[in-house]
Write a protein that holds these residues in place. Structure first.
Motif, PDB file in Angstrom:
ATOM      1  N   ALA A 102      -1.263  11.865  -3.491  1.00  0.00           N
ATOM      2  CA  ALA A 102       0.120  11.858  -4.005  1.00  0.00           C
ATOM      3  C   ALA A 102       0.334  11.084  -5.362  1.00  0.00           C
ATOM      4  N   SER A 103      -0.385  10.125  -5.403  1.00  0.00           N
ATOM      5  CA  SER A 103      -0.229   9.189  -6.312  1.00  0.00           C
ATOM      6  C   SER A 103      -0.832  10.087  -7.873  1.00  0.00           C
ATOM      7  N   LEU A 104      -1.978  10.612  -7.486  1.00  0.00           N
ATOM      8  CA  LEU A 104      -2.429  11.487  -8.654  1.00  0.00           C
ATOM      9  C   LEU A 104      -1.217  12.413  -9.198  1.00  0.00           C
ATOM     10  N   ALA A 105      -0.837  13.137  -8.144  1.00  0.00           N
ATOM     11  CA  ALA A 105       0.219  14.008  -8.653  1.00  0.00           C
ATOM     12  C   ALA A 105       1.291  13.449  -9.122  1.00  0.00           C
ATOM     13  N   ARG A 106       1.707  12.428  -8.854  1.00  0.00           N
ATOM     14  CA  ARG A 106       3.153  11.663  -9.635  1.00  0.00           C
ATOM     15  C   ARG A 106       2.715  11.451 -10.754  1.00  0.00           C
ATOM     16  N   LEU A 107       1.309  10.826 -11.241  1.00  0.00           N
ATOM     17  CA  LEU A 107       0.900  10.368 -12.354  1.00  0.00           C
ATOM     18  C   LEU A 107       0.359  11.413 -13.364  1.00  0.00           C
ATOM     19  N   GLY A 108      -0.031  12.859 -12.726  1.00  0.00           N
ATOM     20  CA  GLY A 108      -0.101  13.846 -13.465  1.00  0.00           C
ATOM     21  C   GLY A 108      -1.452  13.813 -14.010  1.00  0.00           C
ATOM     22  N   LEU A 109      -2.540  13.019 -13.244  1.00  0.00           N
ATOM     23  CA  LEU A 109      -3.844  12.808 -13.831  1.00  0.00           C
ATOM     24  C   LEU A 109      -4.764  13.539 -12.786  1.00  0.00           C
ATOM     25  N   ASP A 110      -6.008  13.723 -13.137  1.00  0.00           N
ATOM     26  CA  ASP A 110      -7.151  14.178 -12.174  1.00  0.00           C
ATOM     27  C   ASP A 110      -7.786  13.195 -11.654  1.00  0.00           C
ATOM     28  N   ASP A 124      -8.465   5.071 -13.195  1.00  0.00           N
ATOM     29  CA  ASP A 124      -9.627   4.447 -13.666  1.00  0.00           C
ATOM     30  C   ASP A 124      -9.973   3.130 -12.564  1.00  0.00           C
ATOM     31  N   LEU A 125      -8.975   2.844 -11.940  1.00  0.00           N
ATOM     32  CA  LEU A 125      -9.098   1.857 -10.929  1.00  0.00           C
ATOM     33  C   LEU A 125      -8.125   1.948  -9.720  1.00  0.00           C
ATOM     34  N   TYR A 126      -8.621   1.968  -8.605  1.00  0.00           N
ATOM     35  CA  TYR A 126      -7.793   2.252  -7.351  1.00  0.00           C
ATOM     36  C   TYR A 126      -7.999   0.954  -6.556  1.00  0.00           C
ATOM     37  N   LEU A 127      -6.655   0.408  -6.156  1.00  0.00           N
ATOM     38  CA  LEU A 127      -6.951  -0.858  -5.317  1.00  0.00           C
ATOM     39  C   LEU A 127      -6.068  -0.896  -4.001  1.00  0.00           C
ATOM     40  N   ILE A 128      -6.720  -1.584  -2.984  1.00  0.00           N
ATOM     41  CA  ILE A 128      -5.874  -1.790  -1.785  1.00  0.00           C
ATOM     42  C   ILE A 128      -4.913  -2.772  -2.152  1.00  0.00           C
ATOM     43  N   HIS A 129      -3.512  -2.457  -2.018  1.00  0.00           N
ATOM     44  CA  HIS A 129      -2.437  -3.634  -2.445  1.00  0.00           C
ATOM     45  C   HIS A 129      -2.382  -4.692  -1.751  1.00  0.00           C
ATOM     46  N   TRP A 130      -2.356  -4.821  -0.520  1.00  0.00           N
ATOM     47  CA  TRP A 130      -2.455  -5.994   0.129  1.00  0.00           C
ATOM     48  C   TRP A 130      -3.549  -6.014   1.445  1.00  0.00           C
ATOM     49  N   PRO A 131      -4.001  -7.162   1.913  1.00  0.00           N
ATOM     50  CA  PRO A 131      -4.954  -6.894   3.134  1.00  0.00           C
ATOM     51  C   PRO A 131      -4.245  -6.533   4.103  1.00  0.00           C
ATOM     52  N   THR A 172       0.168   0.281 -12.227  1.00  0.00           N
ATOM     53  CA  THR A 172       1.371   0.609 -11.428  1.00  0.00           C
ATOM     54  C   THR A 172       0.952   0.528 -10.020  1.00  0.00           C
ATOM     55  N   ALA A 173       1.877   0.948  -9.060  1.00  0.00           N
ATOM     56  CA  ALA A 173       1.521   1.229  -7.799  1.00  0.00           C
ATOM     57  C   ALA A 173       2.323   2.230  -7.095  1.00  0.00           C
ATOM     58  N   ALA A 174       1.881   2.877  -5.738  1.00  0.00           N
ATOM     59  CA  ALA A 174       2.623   3.579  -5.082  1.00  0.00           C
ATOM     60  C   ALA A 174       4.152   3.022  -4.698  1.00  0.00           C
ATOM     61  N   VAL A 175       3.912   1.863  -4.281  1.00  0.00           N
ATOM     62  CA  VAL A 175       5.242   1.388  -3.796  1.00  0.00           C
ATOM     63  C   VAL A 175       6.128   1.023  -5.026  1.00  0.00           C
ATOM     64  N   TYR A 176       5.740   0.767  -6.279  1.00  0.00           N
ATOM     65  CA  TYR A 176       6.649   0.430  -7.311  1.00  0.00           C
ATOM     66  C   TYR A 176       7.623   1.498  -7.529  1.00  0.00           C
ATOM     67  N   GLY A 177       7.248   2.844  -6.900  1.00  0.00           N
ATOM     68  CA  GLY A 177       8.216   3.964  -7.321  1.00  0.00           C
ATOM     69  C   GLY A 177       8.375   4.445  -8.598  1.00  0.00           C
ATOM     70  N   THR A 230      -4.355   2.036 -13.492  1.00  0.00           N
ATOM     71  CA  THR A 230      -4.514   1.474 -12.198  1.00  0.00           C
ATOM     72  C   THR A 230      -3.591   1.785 -11.345  1.00  0.00           C
ATOM     73  N   THR A 231      -3.746   2.141 -10.232  1.00  0.00           N
ATOM     74  CA  THR A 231      -2.545   2.217  -9.141  1.00  0.00           C
ATOM     75  C   THR A 231      -3.370   1.908  -7.763  1.00  0.00           C
ATOM     76  N   LYS A 232      -2.132   1.708  -6.774  1.00  0.00           N
ATOM     77  CA  LYS A 232      -2.647   0.884  -5.724  1.00  0.00           C
ATOM     78  C   LYS A 232      -2.057   1.657  -4.303  1.00  0.00           C
ATOM     79  N   VAL A 233      -2.877   1.608  -3.293  1.00  0.00           N
ATOM     80  CA  VAL A 233      -2.308   2.161  -1.875  1.00  0.00           C
ATOM     81  C   VAL A 233      -1.684   1.096  -1.181  1.00  0.00           C
ATOM     82  N   TRP A 234      -0.400   1.561  -0.755  1.00  0.00           N
ATOM     83  CA  TRP A 234       0.352   0.503  -0.049  1.00  0.00           C
ATOM     84  C   TRP A 234       0.148   0.378   1.360  1.00  0.00           C
ATOM     85  N   ASN A 235       0.542  -0.822   1.923  1.00  0.00           N
ATOM     86  CA  ASN A 235       0.347  -1.086   3.460  1.00  0.00           C
ATOM     87  C   ASN A 235       0.528   0.005   4.419  1.00  0.00           C
ATOM     88  N   ASP A 236       1.837   0.638   4.265  1.00  0.00           N
ATOM     89  CA  ASP A 236       2.030   1.824   5.084  1.00  0.00           C
ATOM     90  C   ASP A 236       1.046   2.901   5.200  1.00  0.00           C
TER      91      ASP A 236
END
Length: 283
Positions: free
Chosen positions: A102-110, A113-120, A56-61, A83-89
């Motif tokens: 904020a992503s962890l809170a939405r996912l309900g996880l502590d 497994d993989l965190y990505l920069i979504h776009w350069p 998933t990704a933060a920007v996917y909502g 997996t989730t990702k940090v958005w450009n903004d």
């Protein structure tokens, strides 16, 4: 032709080992463009079918929808790969750390497994600072691996030269119409796992005669042929669907093999076809 409906997946999903020793399922489930409420049902179906990797990704909502499905699945956390990702903004050191919380809170996880920069987002020129934040999250045990998405060779080279830390994964648009051979070769040189988004080119190639011919020969669907091609190339792949039958069908690609000649035929389909933005221009 064999009856496609008779195929039942009984083969374990293969894994790839990232350069830090973390193992990742090679076939996962993506939720791009799936509304949050629909995401919960789709991910629940995927988990029931046997998927254990969710992208998933933060920007996917829809991180909250993913979280609800994970919580309701009863599957132990250590059997899941999220997996989730940090958005450009939200790029930049402090902003990334806040966005991760904020992503962890939405996912309900502590942890993820993989965190990505979504776009350069090169015009913003924040990805080096963003990468420092990912390094901290990794050191703190809040993510098990860190990587990037949509990074071109120049972005990767600059990141590695500046930080000395090689991304574990680069998630890129990749399908038979956009095979990214040069970028995949750079990944192999550095030990970066290649992960394919839009692995089916949003359906654009599924009526191609080469692909439909192979589907008929193997008694499979065109989508299964393309997904099998990805796996045999060594790509990590994350097909998306909200249709239960297709969710199961996309997982059922482990019981057959494409020959060297068939792989060579698919290699001829590269035409530089992008279904998404150019990473050098998206800001």
């Amino acid at each position: 032709m064999k009856d496609k409906a008779q195929h039942v997946n009984t083969t374990p999903v293969p894994t790839v080992t990232l350069h830090n020793g973390v193992t990742m399922p090679q076939l996962g489930f993506g939720v791009f463009q799936v509304p949050d409420e629909a995401t919960t049902a789709a991910v629940a179906t995927a988990l029931e079918a046997g998927y254990r990797s969710i992208d998933t990704a933060a920007v996917y909502g829809n991180e909250a929808g993913v979280g609800r499905a994970l919580a309701g699945s009863g599957i132990p956390r250590d059997e899941l790969f999220v997996t989730t990702k940090v958005w450009n903004d939200d790029q930049g050191y402090d902003a990334t750390l806040t966005a991760f919380d904020a992503s962890l809170a939405r996912l309900g996880l502590d942890h993820v497994d993989l965190y990505l920069i979504h776009w350069p987002a090169p015009a913003r020129d924040r990805y080096l600072d963003t990468w420092r934040a990912l390094e901290k999250l990794l050191a703190d045990g809040r993510t098990r691996a860190i990587g990037v998405s949509n990074f071109q060779p120049a972005h990767l080279t600059r990141l590695i030269d500046a930080s000395g830390i090689v991304p574990a994964v680069n998630q890129i648009e990749l399908h038979p119409g956009l095979q990214q051979a040069g970028l995949r070769a750079l990944h192999a040189e550095h030990g970066i796992a290649t992960e394919a988004w839009s692995p089916l080119a949003q359906g654009a190639l599924l009526k191609n005669g080469t692909i439909t011919g192979l589907a008929a020969r193997h008694g499979r669907t065109p989508a299964q042929i393309v997904l099998r091609w990805h796996l045999q190339l060594g790509n990590v792949v994350i097909p998306k669907s909200v249709t239960p039958s297709r969710i199961r069908e996309n997982l059922d690609v482990l019981g057959f093999t494409l020959t060297a000649d068939e792989m060579a035929a698919l290699a001829t389909l590269d035409e530089g076809l992008r279904t998404g933005p150019d990473p050098d221009s998206l800001d």
